[in-house]
Scaffold this motif. Structure first.
Motif, PDB file in Angstrom:
ATOM      1  N   LYS A   1     -24.128 -47.179 -17.355  1.00 57.94           N
ATOM      2  CA  LYS A   1     -24.743 -46.339 -16.347  1.00 57.94           C
ATOM      3  C   LYS A   1     -24.276 -46.714 -14.953  1.00 57.94           C
ATOM      4  CE  LYS A   1     -28.851 -45.259 -19.073  1.00 57.94           C
ATOM      5  NZ  LYS A   1     -30.319 -45.241 -19.104  1.00 57.94           N
ATOM      6  N   LYS A   2     -24.203 -45.687 -14.082  1.00 57.55           N
ATOM      7  CA  LYS A   2     -23.674 -45.887 -12.732  1.00 57.55           C
ATOM      8  C   LYS A   2     -24.481 -46.903 -11.941  1.00 57.55           C
ATOM      9  CE  LYS A   2     -22.318 -43.380  -8.593  1.00 57.55           C
ATOM     10  NZ  LYS A   2     -22.249 -42.070  -7.933  1.00 57.55           N
ATOM     11  N   ALA A   3     -25.825 -46.858 -12.076  1.00 56.21           N
ATOM     12  CA  ALA A   3     -26.670 -47.783 -11.310  1.00 56.21           C
ATOM     13  C   ALA A   3     -26.379 -49.225 -11.688  1.00 56.21           C
ATOM     14  CB  ALA A   3     -28.148 -47.465 -11.536  1.00 56.21           C
ATOM     15  N   LEU A   4     -26.166 -49.471 -12.979  1.00 50.87           N
ATOM     16  CA  LEU A   4     -25.847 -50.826 -13.417  1.00 50.87           C
ATOM     17  C   LEU A   4     -24.511 -51.268 -12.867  1.00 50.87           C
ATOM     18  CD1 LEU A   4     -26.331 -53.331 -15.108  1.00 50.87           C
ATOM     19  CD2 LEU A   4     -25.407 -52.120 -17.080  1.00 50.87           C
ATOM     20  N   LEU A   5     -23.529 -50.354 -12.842  1.00 48.24           N
ATOM     21  CA  LEU A   5     -22.215 -50.684 -12.311  1.00 48.24           C
ATOM     22  C   LEU A   5     -22.296 -51.032 -10.835  1.00 48.24           C
ATOM     23  CD1 LEU A   5     -19.163 -50.834 -12.650  1.00 48.24           C
ATOM     24  CD2 LEU A   5     -19.051 -48.400 -12.109  1.00 48.24           C
TER      25      LEU A   5
ATOM     26  N   CYS B   1     -17.042 -57.025 -23.017  1.00 48.76           N
ATOM     27  CA  CYS B   1     -16.321 -57.291 -21.765  1.00 48.76           C
ATOM     28  C   CYS B   1     -15.149 -56.340 -21.568  1.00 48.76           C
ATOM     29  CB  CYS B   1     -15.833 -58.746 -21.739  1.00 48.76           C
ATOM     30  SG  CYS B   1     -17.150 -59.950 -21.439  1.00 48.76           S
ATOM     31  N   GLN B   2     -14.529 -55.905 -22.656  1.00 54.01           N
ATOM     32  CA  GLN B   2     -13.421 -54.971 -22.531  1.00 54.01           C
ATOM     33  C   GLN B   2     -13.876 -53.667 -21.884  1.00 54.01           C
ATOM     34  OE1 GLN B   2     -11.469 -54.092 -26.234  1.00 54.01           O
ATOM     35  NE2 GLN B   2      -9.818 -52.921 -25.279  1.00 54.01           N
ATOM     36  N   ALA B   3     -15.056 -53.201 -22.273  1.00 53.90           N
ATOM     37  CA  ALA B   3     -15.587 -51.966 -21.691  1.00 53.90           C
ATOM     38  C   ALA B   3     -15.982 -52.174 -20.241  1.00 53.90           C
ATOM     39  CB  ALA B   3     -16.784 -51.483 -22.509  1.00 53.90           C
ATOM     40  N   VAL B   4     -16.560 -53.345 -19.934  1.00 55.97           N
ATOM     41  CA  VAL B   4     -16.948 -53.643 -18.550  1.00 55.97           C
ATOM     42  C   VAL B   4     -15.710 -53.701 -17.665  1.00 55.97           C
ATOM     43  CG1 VAL B   4     -18.041 -55.320 -17.017  1.00 55.97           C
ATOM     44  CG2 VAL B   4     -19.005 -54.884 -19.288  1.00 55.97           C
ATOM     45  N   SER B   5     -14.661 -54.375 -18.149  1.00 54.27           N
ATOM     46  CA  SER B   5     -13.418 -54.481 -17.377  1.00 54.27           C
ATOM     47  C   SER B   5     -12.811 -53.105 -17.128  1.00 54.27           C
ATOM     48  CB  SER B   5     -12.419 -55.377 -18.121  1.00 54.27           C
ATOM     49  OG  SER B   5     -11.192 -55.432 -17.419  1.00 54.27           O
TER      50      SER B   5
ATOM     51  N   ASN C   1     -11.615 -48.686 -13.385  1.00 56.23           N
ATOM     52  CA  ASN C   1     -11.772 -47.282 -13.004  1.00 56.23           C
ATOM     53  C   ASN C   1     -12.310 -47.139 -11.583  1.00 56.23           C
ATOM     54  OD1 ASN C   1     -10.838 -46.304 -15.424  1.00 56.23           O
ATOM     55  ND2 ASN C   1     -12.872 -46.047 -16.336  1.00 56.23           N
ATOM     56  N   GLN C   2     -12.995 -48.190 -11.100  1.00 63.11           N
ATOM     57  CA  GLN C   2     -13.509 -48.197  -9.733  1.00 63.11           C
ATOM     58  C   GLN C   2     -12.513 -48.864  -8.772  1.00 63.11           C
ATOM     59  OE1 GLN C   2     -16.379 -46.675  -8.861  1.00 63.11           O
ATOM     60  NE2 GLN C   2     -16.528 -45.999 -10.993  1.00 63.11           N
ATOM     61  N   LYS C   3     -11.220 -48.799  -9.126  1.00 68.69           N
ATOM     62  CA  LYS C   3     -10.109 -49.306  -8.312  1.00 68.69           C
ATOM     63  C   LYS C   3     -10.027 -50.831  -8.290  1.00 68.69           C
ATOM     64  CE  LYS C   3     -10.017 -45.221  -5.343  1.00 68.69           C
ATOM     65  NZ  LYS C   3     -10.010 -44.702  -3.943  1.00 68.69           N
ATOM     66  N   GLY C   4     -10.609 -51.476  -9.299  1.00 69.52           N
ATOM     67  CA  GLY C   4     -10.458 -52.917  -9.430  1.00 69.52           C
ATOM     68  C   GLY C   4      -9.111 -53.269 -10.026  1.00 69.52           C
ATOM     69  N   GLN C   5      -8.660 -54.498  -9.750  1.00 68.87           N
ATOM     70  CA  GLN C   5      -7.379 -54.989 -10.263  1.00 68.87           C
ATOM     71  C   GLN C   5      -7.650 -56.018 -11.351  1.00 68.87           C
ATOM     72  OE1 GLN C   5      -4.268 -53.858  -9.311  1.00 68.87           O
ATOM     73  NE2 GLN C   5      -5.397 -52.331  -8.108  1.00 68.87           N
ATOM     74  N   ALA C   6      -7.211 -55.710 -12.568  1.00 69.45           N
ATOM     75  CA  ALA C   6      -7.463 -56.597 -13.705  1.00 69.45           C
ATOM     76  C   ALA C   6      -6.566 -57.830 -13.627  1.00 69.45           C
ATOM     77  CB  ALA C   6      -7.228 -55.854 -15.014  1.00 69.45           C
ATOM     78  N   GLY C   7      -7.099 -58.961 -14.085  1.00 67.11           N
ATOM     79  CA  GLY C   7      -6.337 -60.202 -14.134  1.00 67.11           C
ATOM     80  C   GLY C   7      -6.936 -61.106 -15.191  1.00 67.11           C
TER      81      GLY C   7
ATOM     82  N   LEU D   1      -8.306 -65.463 -15.958  1.00 69.50           N
ATOM     83  CA  LEU D   1      -8.548 -66.839 -15.546  1.00 69.50           C
ATOM     84  C   LEU D   1      -8.653 -67.638 -16.843  1.00 69.50           C
ATOM     85  CD1 LEU D   1      -9.202 -68.862 -13.240  1.00 69.50           C
ATOM     86  CD2 LEU D   1     -11.616 -68.319 -13.612  1.00 69.50           C
ATOM     87  N   GLY D   2      -7.592 -68.364 -17.193  1.00 69.66           N
ATOM     88  CA  GLY D   2      -7.521 -68.948 -18.520  1.00 69.66           C
ATOM     89  C   GLY D   2      -7.475 -67.814 -19.526  1.00 69.66           C
ATOM     90  N   ASP D   3      -8.408 -67.800 -20.476  1.00 71.23           N
ATOM     91  CA  ASP D   3      -8.454 -66.694 -21.436  1.00 71.23           C
ATOM     92  C   ASP D   3      -9.583 -65.709 -21.134  1.00 71.23           C
ATOM     93  OD1 ASP D   3     -10.534 -68.343 -22.025  1.00 71.23           O
ATOM     94  OD2 ASP D   3     -10.180 -68.406 -24.199  1.00 71.23           O
ATOM     95  N   LEU D   4     -10.155 -65.805 -19.916  1.00 72.05           N
ATOM     96  CA  LEU D   4     -11.229 -64.893 -19.525  1.00 72.05           C
ATOM     97  C   LEU D   4     -10.689 -63.772 -18.648  1.00 72.05           C
ATOM     98  CD1 LEU D   4     -14.081 -67.409 -18.602  1.00 72.05           C
ATOM     99  CD2 LEU D   4     -13.761 -66.163 -20.757  1.00 72.05           C
ATOM    100  N   PRO D   5     -11.103 -62.537 -18.888  1.00 75.49           N
ATOM    101  CA  PRO D   5     -10.668 -61.433 -18.028  1.00 75.49           C
ATOM    102  C   PRO D   5     -11.341 -61.496 -16.668  1.00 75.49           C
ATOM    103  CG  PRO D   5     -12.229 -60.653 -19.680  1.00 75.49           C
ATOM    104  CD  PRO D   5     -11.945 -62.082 -20.009  1.00 75.49           C
ATOM    105  N   THR D   6     -10.616 -61.096 -15.644  1.00 75.00           N
ATOM    106  CA  THR D   6     -11.153 -61.023 -14.288  1.00 75.00           C
ATOM    107  C   THR D   6     -10.819 -59.663 -13.692  1.00 75.00           C
ATOM    108  OG1 THR D   6      -9.153 -61.910 -13.255  1.00 75.00           O
ATOM    109  CG2 THR D   6     -10.823 -63.504 -13.953  1.00 75.00           C
ATOM    110  N   VAL D   7     -11.574 -59.284 -12.672  1.00 70.55           N
ATOM    111  CA  VAL D   7     -11.299 -58.053 -11.935  1.00 70.55           C
ATOM    112  C   VAL D   7     -11.525 -58.327 -10.454  1.00 70.55           C
ATOM    113  CG1 VAL D   7     -11.826 -55.610 -11.648  1.00 70.55           C
ATOM    114  CG2 VAL D   7     -12.101 -56.666 -13.898  1.00 70.55           C
ATOM    115  N   ALA D   8     -10.536 -58.021  -9.629  1.00 67.97           N
ATOM    116  CA  ALA D   8     -10.651 -58.133  -8.178  1.00 67.97           C
ATOM    117  C   ALA D   8     -10.996 -56.760  -7.623  1.00 67.97           C
ATOM    118  CB  ALA D   8      -9.346 -58.637  -7.583  1.00 67.97           C
ATOM    119  N   MET D   9     -12.143 -56.675  -6.924  1.00 64.72           N
ATOM    120  CA  MET D   9     -12.625 -55.394  -6.435  1.00 64.72           C
ATOM    121  C   MET D   9     -12.144 -55.128  -5.005  1.00 64.72           C
ATOM    122  SD  MET D   9     -14.034 -54.448  -9.131  1.00 64.72           S
ATOM    123  CE  MET D   9     -14.494 -52.850  -8.456  1.00 64.72           C
ATOM    124  N   PRO D  10     -12.090 -53.856  -4.606  1.00 58.89           N
ATOM    125  CA  PRO D  10     -11.599 -53.512  -3.262  1.00 58.89           C
ATOM    126  C   PRO D  10     -12.416 -54.134  -2.125  1.00 58.89           C
ATOM    127  CG  PRO D  10     -11.669 -51.568  -4.661  1.00 58.89           C
ATOM    128  CD  PRO D  10     -12.349 -52.659  -5.424  1.00 58.89           C
ATOM    129  N   ASN D  11     -13.723 -54.419  -2.347  1.00 57.20           N
ATOM    130  CA  ASN D  11     -14.542 -54.996  -1.281  1.00 57.20           C
ATOM    131  C   ASN D  11     -14.370 -56.505  -1.166  1.00 57.20           C
ATOM    132  OD1 ASN D  11     -15.892 -55.860  -3.561  1.00 57.20           O
ATOM    133  ND2 ASN D  11     -17.910 -55.210  -2.886  1.00 57.20           N
TER     134      ASN D  11
END
Length: 205
Positions: A2-6, A155-159, A164-170, A172-182
């Motif tokens: 849901k958008k509010a959770l995001l 986590c795959q769905a969260v990433s 989709n909100q213009k984050g950049q996937a990356g 950290l070790g074997d954990l997914p990360t996302v860098a957000m525009p803000n």
């Protein structure tokens, strides 16, 4: 998801040292309820001299627990950074905050707050936690927030949603990360079929 959770996960509310000794800690813990429009009854509890009567919902939101703690601790240099990060880490959730500051020289030392999040309605009762830290640096102030949010989704769905909100996937070790525009950095930790998102953001002012 849901958008509010995001939006909560992304800290959409965000606009923008020293070691404490046992004899110089001032602290306060207060709980704020989620505002329910149009009633203004969900303001944070304050001491008698800090009690306020907000005239509208905007004023009630500005009278946050973090602002009250900054006034109580006579924190000036980092008041804006601290309260901005505080509003960001709690978003629109009901929360309890416990803040510590130096009582002898508040503007020469750090101020820090631990935050318990009761969980937004769209988060299906998932609880979370956060931390706000701000310290004077020269004539300015720098601060960081950390927010830990459990999400009932892989986590795959969260990433994918964050990308989709213009984050950049990356990674950290074997954990997914996302860098957000803000400027927020999100680390995703798988937990069974769910995901724990740890979000950090630093600002200065």
């Amino acid at each position: 998801m849901k958008k509010a959770l995001l939006l909560t996960l992304l800290l959409g509310a965000v606009v923008l040292g020293g070691v404490f000794g046992p004899d110089v800690i001032g602290q306060a813990a207060e709980k704020k309820s989620q505002p329910a429009a149009p009633a203004p009854a969900a303001a944070a509890k304050t001491t008698a001299e800090e009690s306020a009567k907000p005239q509208d919902q905007a004023e009630a939101q500005e009278a946050s627990v973090f602002a009250a703690h900054a006034r109580e601790g006579k924190i000036g240099a980092c008041a804006n950074v601290f309260t901005t990060l505080g509003r960001g880490v709690v978003a629109d959730e009901t929360y309890t905050a416990k803040t510590q500051w130096n009582t002898k020289a508040a503007d020469a030392h750090a101020v820090a707050s631990l935050v318990a999040l009761d969980g937004a309605q769209d988060a299906q009762g998932q609880r979370g936690a956060g931390m706000v830290f701000a310290a004077p640096v020269g004539r300015s102030c720098e601060g960081t927030l950390v927010r830990v949010t459990p999400v009932k989704a892989p986590c795959q769905a969260v990433s994918a949603e964050l990308v989709n909100q213009k984050g950049q996937a990356g990674s950290l070790g074997d954990l997914p990360t996302v860098a957000m525009p803000n400027g927020a950095q999100v680390v995703l930790v798988p937990l069974d079929q769910s995901c724990v998102a740890m979000t950090s953001l630093s600002i200065s002012g």
